[in-house]
Design a protein around this motif. Structure first.
Motif, mmCIF file in Angstrom:
data_model
loop_
_atom_site.group_PDB
_atom_site.id
_atom_site.type_symbol
_atom_site.label_atom_id
_atom_site.label_comp_id
_atom_site.label_asym_id
_atom_site.label_seq_id
_atom_site.Cartn_x
_atom_site.Cartn_y
_atom_site.Cartn_z
ATOM 1 N N VAL A 244 -7.684 -6.980 -8.335
ATOM 2 C CA VAL A 244 -8.866 -6.178 -8.055
ATOM 3 C C VAL A 244 -8.551 -4.712 -8.282
ATOM 4 N N CYS A 245 -9.338 -4.056 -9.129
ATOM 5 C CA CYS A 245 -9.195 -2.626 -9.370
ATOM 6 C C CYS A 245 -10.371 -1.921 -8.707
ATOM 7 N N GLU A 257 -4.887 -6.680 5.595
ATOM 8 C CA GLU A 257 -6.052 -6.912 6.433
ATOM 9 C C GLU A 257 -7.073 -7.798 5.736
ATOM 10 N N SER A 258 -7.209 -7.595 4.420
ATOM 11 C CA SER A 258 -8.160 -8.414 3.666
ATOM 12 C C SER A 258 -7.765 -9.875 3.710
ATOM 13 N N LEU A 259 -6.464 -10.133 3.537
ATOM 14 C CA LEU A 259 -6.001 -11.514 3.557
ATOM 15 C C LEU A 259 -6.168 -12.131 4.937
ATOM 16 N N SER A 260 -5.932 -11.330 5.968
ATOM 17 C CA SER A 260 -6.006 -11.866 7.316
ATOM 18 C C SER A 260 -7.434 -12.243 7.685
ATOM 19 N N GLU A 261 -8.410 -11.489 7.175
ATOM 20 C CA GLU A 261 -9.791 -11.738 7.532
ATOM 21 C C GLU A 261 -10.484 -12.739 6.619
ATOM 22 N N ALA A 262 -9.843 -13.056 5.500
ATOM 23 C CA ALA A 262 -10.462 -13.978 4.550
ATOM 24 C C ALA A 262 -10.403 -15.405 5.114
ATOM 25 N N GLU A 264 -10.207 -19.574 4.728
ATOM 26 C CA GLU A 264 -9.271 -20.386 3.963
ATOM 27 C C GLU A 264 -9.842 -20.826 2.628
ATOM 28 N N TYR A 265 -11.148 -20.704 2.435
ATOM 29 C CA TYR A 265 -11.759 -21.105 1.166
ATOM 30 C C TYR A 265 -12.117 -19.919 0.302
ATOM 31 N N GLN A 266 -11.827 -18.705 0.765
ATOM 32 C CA GLN A 266 -12.154 -17.542 -0.024
ATOM 33 C C GLN A 266 -11.034 -17.220 -0.990
ATOM 34 N N THR A 267 -11.356 -16.328 -1.948
ATOM 35 C CA THR A 267 -10.395 -15.919 -2.967
ATOM 36 C C THR A 267 -9.323 -15.053 -2.351
ATOM 37 N N ASP A 268 -8.049 -15.328 -2.705
ATOM 38 C CA ASP A 268 -6.949 -14.425 -2.329
ATOM 39 C C ASP A 268 -6.896 -13.312 -3.342
ATOM 40 N N GLN A 269 -6.784 -12.065 -2.880
ATOM 41 C CA GLN A 269 -6.801 -10.924 -3.778
ATOM 42 C C GLN A 269 -5.413 -10.322 -3.874
ATOM 43 N N VAL A 270 -4.987 -10.037 -5.094
ATOM 44 C CA VAL A 270 -3.703 -9.406 -5.337
ATOM 45 C C VAL A 270 -3.930 -7.953 -5.661
#
Length: 270
Positions: A244-245, A257-262, A264-270
């Motif tokens: 993500v840019c 924080e984004s990963l923690s709030e996502a 389990e079926y949402q996209t993981d963002q790098v």
């Protein structure tokens, strides 16, 4: 997530495992046909006969060495083999380690929001990165050209690779992603045990000069490593990873924080 919605990222470890193992066996058969090494199925090595079929020896001289370098190139999708000074070769090594490093980083990201104590996950990432770099040293600094660096690569690959396998096995059982911890963890523990035994036997046989059996153990060891990498497809099929840019903002949510709030079926963002 059902089986019909598996992420395409599951194919990354599978492609790496299948194509790398196939490429190494092609190198072996070329070296055998070119009379550079003994076949693995010979009863014993006779004095004055051809060299033992270690992977390093099989990929040591042309034409097998050319294919060996190309296998490394395809495994990383970029870079090409150069025989030059050490500093330039090391740059090529970093390029060639891209694909294993990508899997190591993705695995770290996948587990990061799930672990309470991050030290084990960080240790797994570091061990996989060092093992991946060791693999590139093996492919670029062939035994006859620079034995010292080649041996460093062997130590990094086998040593940190074995450590990484045990760490990932422990993480698999501890975190239990999608309730598949036992289903994936038990085979990984079995592979880690096999890898450890192969490493110990390999160095014992090497020290005693029993090269035919040591080379057989080495081939089995490498195949176990590649199979272990392939098992990451089980967990990767549940996750999508995107780059993500975004324009910088002070209130922009951090990656952790984004990963923690996502969910389990949402996209993981790098």
């Amino acid at each position: 997530m059902d089986g019909k919605k598996c992420s395409v990222w599951m194919f990354l470890p599978l492609v790496f495992t299948l194509f790398t193992s196939a490429g190494l066996w092609i190198v072996y058969f070329i070296a055998v046909e070119d009379n550079k090494i003994l076949p693995l199925n010979v009863p014993d090595r006779k004095p004055g006969s051809k060299r033992p079929p270690y992977i390093s020896i099989a990929g040591d001289t042309p034409p097998a060495s050319c294919v060996f370098s190309q296998v490394m190139n395809m495994a990383a999708f970029l870079g090409r083999n150069h025989k030059g000074n050490v500093s330039f070769s090391l740059i090529i090594c970093f390029k060639k380690s891209l694909k294993p490093l990508v899997m190591a980083v993705l695995r770290f990201i996948q587990l990061k929001p799930k672990v309470l104590n991050p030290w084990l996950n960080v240790s797994g990432l570091v061990a996989l990165c060092l093992a991946s770099f060791g693999m590139t040293l093996l492919g670029n600094f062939q035994l006859s050209n620079d034995e010292e660096i080649h041996n460093v690569g062997t130590s990094l690959t086998f040593g940190f690779g074995t450590l990484a396998c045990w760490i990932q096995s422990a993480l698999t059982l501890k975190i239990n992603l999608k309730n598949e911890g036992r289903k994936v963890g038990i085979p990984r523990v079995a592979l880690s045990t096999s890898i450890t035994l192969c490493v110990v036997l390999y160095f014992i046989l090497m020290a005693q000069g029993i090269h035919i059996h040591a080379s057989r153990i080495q081939w089995g060891l490498v195949m176990c490593f590649l199979c272990y990498f392939g098992t990451f497809a089980v967990e990767f099929r549940h996750y999508r990873f995107e780059i993500v840019c975004s324009e910088y903002q002070e209130n922009f949510l951090s990656f952790s924080e984004s990963l923690s709030e996502a969910s389990e079926y949402q996209t993981d963002q790098v």
